[in-house]
Design a protein around this motif. Structure first.
Motif, PDB file in Angstrom:
ATOM      1  N   SER A 193     -16.657  33.030 -14.225  1.00 45.98           N
ATOM      2  CA  SER A 193     -16.626  32.068 -13.734  1.00 45.98           C
ATOM      3  C   SER A 193     -17.010  31.409 -14.955  1.00 45.98           C
ATOM      4  O   SER A 193     -18.751  30.346 -14.903  1.00 45.98           O
ATOM      5  CB  SER A 193     -18.450  31.692 -12.867  1.00 45.98           C
ATOM      6  N   PRO A 194     -16.830  30.890 -16.272  1.00 41.87           N
ATOM      7  CA  PRO A 194     -17.111  30.606 -17.585  1.00 41.87           C
ATOM      8  C   PRO A 194     -17.564  28.673 -17.080  1.00 41.87           C
ATOM      9  O   PRO A 194     -17.968  28.234 -18.157  1.00 41.87           O
ATOM     10  CB  PRO A 194     -16.528  30.995 -18.384  1.00 41.87           C
ATOM     11  N   LEU A 195     -15.993  28.732 -16.253  1.00 43.40           N
ATOM     12  CA  LEU A 195     -16.437  27.001 -16.368  1.00 43.40           C
ATOM     13  C   LEU A 195     -17.330  26.759 -14.862  1.00 43.40           C
ATOM     14  O   LEU A 195     -17.031  25.130 -14.416  1.00 43.40           O
ATOM     15  CB  LEU A 195     -15.248  27.150 -15.699  1.00 43.40           C
ATOM     16  N   GLY A 196     -18.014  27.404 -14.680  1.00 44.27           N
ATOM     17  CA  GLY A 196     -18.949  27.687 -13.629  1.00 44.27           C
ATOM     18  C   GLY A 196     -17.948  26.937 -12.412  1.00 44.27           C
ATOM     19  O   GLY A 196     -18.672  26.788 -11.505  1.00 44.27           O
ATOM     20  N   THR A 197     -17.673  27.611 -11.912  1.00 47.22           N
ATOM     21  CA  THR A 197     -15.862  27.720 -10.787  1.00 47.22           C
ATOM     22  C   THR A 197     -15.388  26.664 -11.108  1.00 47.22           C
ATOM     23  O   THR A 197     -15.178  26.716 -10.081  1.00 47.22           O
ATOM     24  CB  THR A 197     -16.597  28.251  -9.258  1.00 47.22           C
ATOM     25  N   GLY A 198     -15.465  26.055 -11.812  1.00 44.77           N
ATOM     26  CA  GLY A 198     -14.474  24.056 -12.044  1.00 44.77           C
ATOM     27  C   GLY A 198     -16.040  23.547 -11.523  1.00 44.77           C
ATOM     28  O   GLY A 198     -15.576  22.241 -12.513  1.00 44.77           O
ATOM     29  N   LEU A 201     -16.629  21.029 -15.176  1.00 43.06           N
ATOM     30  CA  LEU A 201     -15.759  20.558 -15.751  1.00 43.06           C
ATOM     31  C   LEU A 201     -15.660  18.673 -15.466  1.00 43.06           C
ATOM     32  O   LEU A 201     -15.294  18.012 -16.716  1.00 43.06           O
ATOM     33  CB  LEU A 201     -14.316  20.719 -15.393  1.00 43.06           C
ATOM     34  N   LEU A 233     -13.669  34.906 -18.968  1.00 45.37           N
ATOM     35  CA  LEU A 233     -13.128  35.419 -17.913  1.00 45.37           C
ATOM     36  C   LEU A 233     -12.496  34.490 -17.044  1.00 45.37           C
ATOM     37  O   LEU A 233     -12.754  34.245 -16.466  1.00 45.37           O
ATOM     38  CB  LEU A 233     -13.051  36.600 -17.119  1.00 45.37           C
ATOM     39  N   PRO A 234     -11.830  33.336 -17.573  1.00 45.97           N
ATOM     40  CA  PRO A 234     -11.464  31.813 -16.986  1.00 45.97           C
ATOM     41  C   PRO A 234     -10.717  32.414 -15.783  1.00 45.97           C
ATOM     42  O   PRO A 234      -9.725  33.130 -16.102  1.00 45.97           O
ATOM     43  CB  PRO A 234     -11.170  31.495 -17.915  1.00 45.97           C
ATOM     44  N   SER A 236      -7.287  30.864 -13.300  1.00 45.02           N
ATOM     45  CA  SER A 236      -6.235  29.536 -13.029  1.00 45.02           C
ATOM     46  C   SER A 236      -5.188  29.949 -12.598  1.00 45.02           C
ATOM     47  O   SER A 236      -4.496  31.013 -12.791  1.00 45.02           O
ATOM     48  CB  SER A 236      -6.293  28.468 -13.951  1.00 45.02           C
ATOM     49  N   VAL A 237      -4.592  28.927 -11.506  1.00 46.32           N
ATOM     50  CA  VAL A 237      -3.639  29.686 -10.812  1.00 46.32           C
ATOM     51  C   VAL A 237      -2.748  28.297 -11.379  1.00 46.32           C
ATOM     52  O   VAL A 237      -1.253  28.472 -10.790  1.00 46.32           O
ATOM     53  CB  VAL A 237      -3.549  29.789  -9.623  1.00 46.32           C
ATOM     54  N   THR A 238      -2.855  27.684 -12.183  1.00 47.06           N
ATOM     55  CA  THR A 238      -2.643  26.297 -12.405  1.00 47.06           C
ATOM     56  C   THR A 238      -1.479  26.708 -13.583  1.00 47.06           C
ATOM     57  O   THR A 238      -2.586  27.146 -14.736  1.00 47.06           O
ATOM     58  CB  THR A 238      -2.839  24.924 -12.896  1.00 47.06           C
ATOM     59  N   SER A 241      -3.378  24.674 -17.172  1.00 46.71           N
ATOM     60  CA  SER A 241      -4.475  25.228 -17.062  1.00 46.71           C
ATOM     61  C   SER A 241      -5.124  26.957 -17.650  1.00 46.71           C
ATOM     62  O   SER A 241      -5.348  26.786 -18.669  1.00 46.71           O
ATOM     63  CB  SER A 241      -5.591  25.717 -15.814  1.00 46.71           C
ATOM     64  N   GLN A 244      -4.054  26.195 -21.790  1.00 50.00           N
ATOM     65  CA  GLN A 244      -4.839  25.734 -22.111  1.00 50.00           C
ATOM     66  C   GLN A 244      -6.596  26.801 -22.656  1.00 50.00           C
ATOM     67  O   GLN A 244      -6.940  26.615 -22.915  1.00 50.00           O
ATOM     68  CB  GLN A 244      -5.590  24.644 -21.619  1.00 50.00           C
ATOM     69  N   ASN A 245      -6.717  27.267 -21.492  1.00 44.29           N
ATOM     70  CA  ASN A 245      -7.718  28.368 -21.354  1.00 44.29           C
ATOM     71  C   ASN A 245      -7.180  29.247 -23.237  1.00 44.29           C
ATOM     72  O   ASN A 245      -8.678  29.965 -22.849  1.00 44.29           O
ATOM     73  CB  ASN A 245      -7.935  28.945 -20.148  1.00 44.29           C
TER      74      ASN A 245
HETATM   75  P1  A2P Z   1      -7.133  26.291 -10.334  1.00 45.71           P
HETATM   76  O1  A2P Z   1      -6.827  28.155 -10.416  1.00 45.71           O
HETATM   77  O2  A2P Z   1      -6.480  26.068  -9.005  1.00 45.71           O
HETATM   78  O3  A2P Z   1      -6.606  26.207 -11.515  1.00 45.71           O
HETATM   79  P2  A2P Z   1     -13.841  29.561 -12.970  1.00 45.71           P
HETATM   80  O4  A2P Z   1     -13.354  30.380 -14.356  1.00 45.71           O
HETATM   81  O5  A2P Z   1     -14.876  29.698 -13.787  1.00 45.71           O
HETATM   82  O6  A2P Z   1     -14.579  30.430 -12.278  1.00 45.71           O
HETATM   83  O7  A2P Z   1     -13.368  28.256 -13.076  1.00 45.71           O
HETATM   84  C1  A2P Z   1     -11.839  28.944 -12.041  1.00 45.71           C
HETATM   85  C2  A2P Z   1     -11.444  27.199 -11.378  1.00 45.71           C
HETATM   86  O8  A2P Z   1     -11.807  26.360 -12.617  1.00 45.71           O
HETATM   87  C3  A2P Z   1     -10.697  26.970 -10.502  1.00 45.71           C
HETATM   88  O9  A2P Z   1     -10.860  26.335  -9.667  1.00 45.71           O
HETATM   89  C4  A2P Z   1      -9.649  26.513 -11.037  1.00 45.71           C
HETATM   90  O10 A2P Z   1      -8.331  25.035 -11.053  1.00 45.71           O
HETATM   91  C5  A2P Z   1     -10.477  25.805 -12.159  1.00 45.71           C
HETATM   92  N1  A2P Z   1      -9.656  26.031 -13.567  1.00 45.71           N
HETATM   93  C6  A2P Z   1      -9.678  26.649 -14.711  1.00 45.71           C
HETATM   94  N2  A2P Z   1      -9.174  26.043 -16.305  1.00 45.71           N
HETATM   95  C7  A2P Z   1      -9.273  24.761 -15.941  1.00 45.71           C
HETATM   96  C8  A2P Z   1      -8.282  24.085 -16.794  1.00 45.71           C
HETATM   97  N3  A2P Z   1      -8.001  23.943 -18.226  1.00 45.71           N
HETATM   98  N4  A2P Z   1      -8.788  22.918 -16.363  1.00 45.71           N
HETATM   99  C9  A2P Z   1      -9.289  22.280 -14.889  1.00 45.71           C
HETATM  100  N5  A2P Z   1      -9.253  23.393 -14.222  1.00 45.71           N
HETATM  101  C10 A2P Z   1      -9.332  24.549 -14.641  1.00 45.71           C
END
Ligand code: A2P
Length: 279
Positions: A193-198, A201, A233-234, A236-238, A241, A244-245
């Protein structure tokens, strides 16, 4: 891809693709395929995520040599103990359709299924994992969500010291005492959860630092953990993103920016006490 050296001298890529909450099937297959296509070489899954089969198929069909990919999976909470771990690990190998995993973790130190005897259950699991290491089926072993007392208990009997502890780590949740303890025991910290699960942001502080360095808020969050020496360990399904990560090794946060992030409050909710969960 930048790597960190573990206490067994093996290297772990500092960026991994997290697959928690990516459903089995199309979503897991396509996101892992895309991550591999754009250059990720480290995939993190778990029996509990339920997506090992799609992760395995994506790896196989990527055409990339298996040895070039660092693959992690984790022991399910219902499978603690020596015999159960032996079976569960073989089942993960079967689902992943691979001959070995690079890293195998005990996912949770004290799940409800073995709460009455968690110390013995963990020691039994660890013994089975050590045997798999000797057989070459696992390269490195570690733990996840373990706190100091769980690690102390494991170390009393462990012949192989854990190579990593994978815990919840991000700006605002740095678990300082535990991180220092793990470092003292020569463990690499992996940040889930390095993005705090989103949730991080939309933070005004992270957004303002992102503007200063000309990067996205997600890249700032990931870079912060990378500069702390952690593996990130970010998830994403996008595709945009995922792409970008990956681009977090071409810029640096300066000491003042790091210090501002160090001061952040945890805005994403408290980390669960692993001894008190209902799972
Ligand atoms: P999504 O999977 O819909 O692309 P963490 O890694 O802390 O668990 O965070 C995951 C969440 O952050 C998911 O909801 C993911 O969305 C979102 N996320 C991951 N990378 C990005 C990004 N570069 N910009 C915006 N949202 C992101």
């Amino acid at each position: 891809m930048q790597t960190v050296t573990m206490n067994n001298k093996l290297e772990i890529p500092q960026l991994g693709f997290g697959t928690w909450q990516i459903p089995e099937g199309k979503a897991a297959y396509e996101s892992v395929r895309y991550a591999l296509e754009v250059g990720y070489r480290h995939i993190d899954t778990a029996a509990a995520y339920g997506n090992e089969e799609s992760v395995g198929r994506a790896i196989r069909e990527s055409g990339i040599d298996r040895e070039k990919i660092f693959l992690t999976t984790k022991l399910h909470n219902n499978d603690h103990g020596y015999e159960q771990t032996k079976e569960a690990f073989q089942e993960s190998l079967r689902k992943l359709d691979t001959d070995y995993v690079d890293l195998y973790l005990i996912h949770w130190p004290n799940p409800i299924a073995s709460r009455s005897h968690w110390q013995d259950a963990n020691r039994g699991s660890w013994k089975a994992m050590e045997e798999f290491v000797r057989q070459g089926l696992i390269k490195s072993i570690g733990i996840s969500n373990f706190r100091e007392h769980h690690i102390e208990s494991l170390l009393e009997r462990a012949e192989i010291k854990p190579q990593v502890n994978q815990i919840r780590l991000y700006a605002g949740e740095q678990q300082h005492k535990l991180v220092q303890y793990c470092k003292d025991k020569q463990m690499v910290l992996e940040a889930y959860s390095p993005l705090g699960t989103g949730g991080l942001l939309s933070s005004p502080l992270i957004k303002s630092i992102a503007e200063e360095v000309g990067k996205s808020p997600a890249q700032v969050c990931l870079r912060y953990d990378v500069q702390k020496g952690h593996v990130v360990l970010p998830k994403s399904v996008t595709p945009s993103s995922i792409l970008q990560n990956k681009d977090i090794f071409d810029f640096t946060l300066n000491a003042e920016q790091m210090a501002r992030l160090d001061e952040m409050e945890n805005i994403c909710g408290p980390t669960q006490n692993p001894d008190e969960t209902s799972f």
